[in-house]
Design a protein around this motif. Structure first.
Motif, PDB file in Angstrom:
ATOM      1  N   SER A   1     -13.562  -0.225  -8.651  1.00 47.36           N
ATOM      2  CA  SER A   1     -12.210  -0.371  -8.116  1.00 47.36           C
ATOM      3  C   SER A   1     -11.666  -1.736  -8.515  1.00 47.36           C
ATOM      4  CB  SER A   1     -12.202  -0.222  -6.594  1.00 47.36           C
ATOM      5  OG  SER A   1     -12.987  -1.229  -5.997  1.00 47.36           O
TER       6      SER A   1
ATOM      7  N   ARG B   1       0.812  -1.227   0.000  1.00 45.50           N
ATOM      8  CA  ARG B   1       0.000   0.000   0.000  1.00 45.50           C
ATOM      9  C   ARG B   1       0.840   1.270   0.000  1.00 45.50           C
ATOM     10  NH1 ARG B   1      -4.540  -1.907   4.455  1.00 45.50           N
ATOM     11  NH2 ARG B   1      -5.680  -3.293   3.052  1.00 45.50           N
TER      12      ARG B   1
ATOM     13  N   ASP C   1     -10.915   5.575 -12.749  1.00 47.62           N
ATOM     14  CA  ASP C   1     -11.623   6.665 -13.433  1.00 47.62           C
ATOM     15  C   ASP C   1     -12.590   6.045 -14.436  1.00 47.62           C
ATOM     16  OD1 ASP C   1     -12.438   8.751 -15.068  1.00 47.62           O
ATOM     17  OD2 ASP C   1     -10.449   9.672 -15.187  1.00 47.62           O
TER      18      ASP C   1
ATOM     19  N   ASP D   1      -2.301   6.177  -3.400  1.00 46.13           N
ATOM     20  CA  ASP D   1      -3.302   7.152  -2.943  1.00 46.13           C
ATOM     21  C   ASP D   1      -4.679   6.516  -3.103  1.00 46.13           C
ATOM     22  OD1 ASP D   1      -5.031   9.223  -2.470  1.00 46.13           O
ATOM     23  OD2 ASP D   1      -3.973  10.676  -3.733  1.00 46.13           O
ATOM     24  N   ARG D   2      -5.286   6.127  -1.996  1.00 45.71           N
ATOM     25  CA  ARG D   2      -6.540   5.381  -2.060  1.00 45.71           C
ATOM     26  C   ARG D   2      -7.731   6.273  -2.413  1.00 45.71           C
ATOM     27  NH1 ARG D   2      -6.513   0.630   2.264  1.00 45.71           N
ATOM     28  NH2 ARG D   2      -7.846  -0.220   0.658  1.00 45.71           N
ATOM     29  N   ASN D   3      -7.529   7.564  -2.415  1.00 46.07           N
ATOM     30  CA  ASN D   3      -8.621   8.473  -2.778  1.00 46.07           C
ATOM     31  C   ASN D   3      -8.518   8.952  -4.223  1.00 46.07           C
ATOM     32  OD1 ASN D   3      -9.896   8.561  -0.182  1.00 46.07           O
ATOM     33  ND2 ASN D   3      -8.114   9.712   0.531  1.00 46.07           N
ATOM     34  N   ARG D   4      -7.402   8.666  -4.848  1.00 53.41           N
ATOM     35  CA  ARG D   4      -7.177   9.133  -6.210  1.00 53.41           C
ATOM     36  C   ARG D   4      -7.878   8.230  -7.229  1.00 53.41           C
ATOM     37  NH1 ARG D   4      -1.496   8.383  -9.330  1.00 53.41           N
ATOM     38  NH2 ARG D   4      -2.380   8.664 -11.390  1.00 53.41           N
ATOM     39  N   LEU D   5      -8.295   8.828  -8.338  1.00 56.43           N
ATOM     40  CA  LEU D   5      -8.860   8.047  -9.448  1.00 56.43           C
ATOM     41  C   LEU D   5      -7.734   7.718 -10.423  1.00 56.43           C
ATOM     42  CD1 LEU D   5     -12.214   9.899 -10.263  1.00 56.43           C
ATOM     43  CD2 LEU D   5     -11.934   7.702  -9.098  1.00 56.43           C
ATOM     44  N   TYR D   6      -7.467   6.448 -10.614  1.00 56.81           N
ATOM     45  CA  TYR D   6      -6.435   6.000 -11.546  1.00 56.81           C
ATOM     46  C   TYR D   6      -7.088   5.650 -12.882  1.00 56.81           C
ATOM     47  CZ  TYR D   6      -3.212   5.373  -7.575  1.00 56.81           C
ATOM     48  OH  TYR D   6      -2.413   5.569  -6.472  1.00 56.81           O
TER      49      TYR D   6
ATOM     50  N   ARG E   1     -19.129   3.691  -8.751  1.00 58.28           N
ATOM     51  CA  ARG E   1     -17.693   3.571  -8.514  1.00 58.28           C
ATOM     52  C   ARG E   1     -17.202   2.217  -9.004  1.00 58.28           C
ATOM     53  NH1 ARG E   1     -19.573   5.574  -3.946  1.00 58.28           N
ATOM     54  NH2 ARG E   1     -19.552   3.589  -2.839  1.00 58.28           N
TER      55      ARG E   1
ATOM     56  N   LYS F   1      -9.187   2.961  -6.969  1.00 58.63           N
ATOM     57  CA  LYS F   1     -10.386   3.477  -7.634  1.00 58.63           C
ATOM     58  C   LYS F   1     -10.044   3.791  -9.087  1.00 58.63           C
ATOM     59  CE  LYS F   1     -12.265   5.568  -3.440  1.00 58.63           C
ATOM     60  NZ  LYS F   1     -12.518   6.837  -2.741  1.00 58.63           N
TER      61      LYS F   1
END
Length: 232
Positions: free
Chosen positions: A213, A12, A225, A16-21, A211, A223
């Motif tokens: 993931s 981990r 995009d 960045d667990r809040n970012r949209l990849y 969403r 997460k």
């Protein structure tokens, strides 16, 4: 236990667990961080704007992943006579009729997917309480109640994945292995997402796909995009 925790923590790092990849970037990160001693499964989870308690908001279907799942699937077929022979020739692992019903009723379920010919369904129907909770009950909507048992067996062995929305409005499935190349994983994710989108029920209102993931068995969840899910 501490060893697993340490490995998970390391996987981990820098994520960045809040970012949209983008999907392609997410696949790359997942593969780079897979550190288990086995070939981890790549899993996708989709949060949908549905309430499956309502019949007109149920999401269910099957998709044939273009690059397979990477796992060995044991297939059982309820059939008699020529259809039983066809199933065996196509590679079914377990084939039977009344005898197979008895085996399953005893709790012996040595298969991952179950197919039945239409004429066998009155018999197979008795197994609803056993097969239903395991998601193994044959259903014509996903092609597991069919006269063409050979095609169904080959599809199951070759990468057919059933999906069904859970109570919280989530659909998830294994869509490959980390040993697959990046392109193969991305193609499988896109095929799965496309099938779920096409299965949008009539009762779904507002934002259907909320969403998405992806993760590996031991890796972090990323997460994705949504705009990068469309086939390029």
């Amino acid at each position: 236990m501490a060893k697993i925790s340490k490995r998970v923590a390391k996987s981990r790092e820098g994520v960045d667990r809040n970012r949209l990849y983008s999907l392609d970037e997410a696949v790359k990160v997942i593969k780079e961080r897979a550190s288990a001693k086995f070939d981890e499964t790549v899993e996708v989870a989709m949060n949908l704007g549905v309430d499956p308690r309502h019949a007109d908001q149920m999401v269910r279907g099957v998709v044939n992943l273009p690059n397979g799942t990477g796992r060995s699937v044991r297939v059982a077929v309820f059939a008699k006579g020529d259809k039983a022979d066809e199933a065996r020739a196509a590679g079914a692992d377990v084939v039977g009729a009344e005898d197979l019903v008895e085996t399953v009723q005893k709790g012996e379920i040595n298969f991952d997917r179950c197919i039945a010919t239409p004429d066998m369904m009155p018999l197979v129907g008795r197994l609803g309480k056993v097969l239903g909770p395991r998601g193994l009950m044959p259903n014509p909507k996903v092609g597991t109640v069919t006269a063409d048992v050979a095609a169904a067996v080959k599809a199951s062995k070759g990468g057919a994945v059933e999906f069904r929305v859970e109570k919280a409005g989530i659909v998830h499935a294994g869509v490959g292995k980390v040993s697959f190349d990046d392109k193969a994983i991305a193609e499988n994710v896109r095929a799965f997402a496309d099938a779920v989108i096409k299965a949008k029920p009539t009762g779904a209102k507002g934002n259907y796909l909320k969403r998405v993931s992806i993760t590996s068995t031991m890796g972090p969840g990323l997460k994705v995009d949504l705009s990068t899910l469309a086939a390029s």
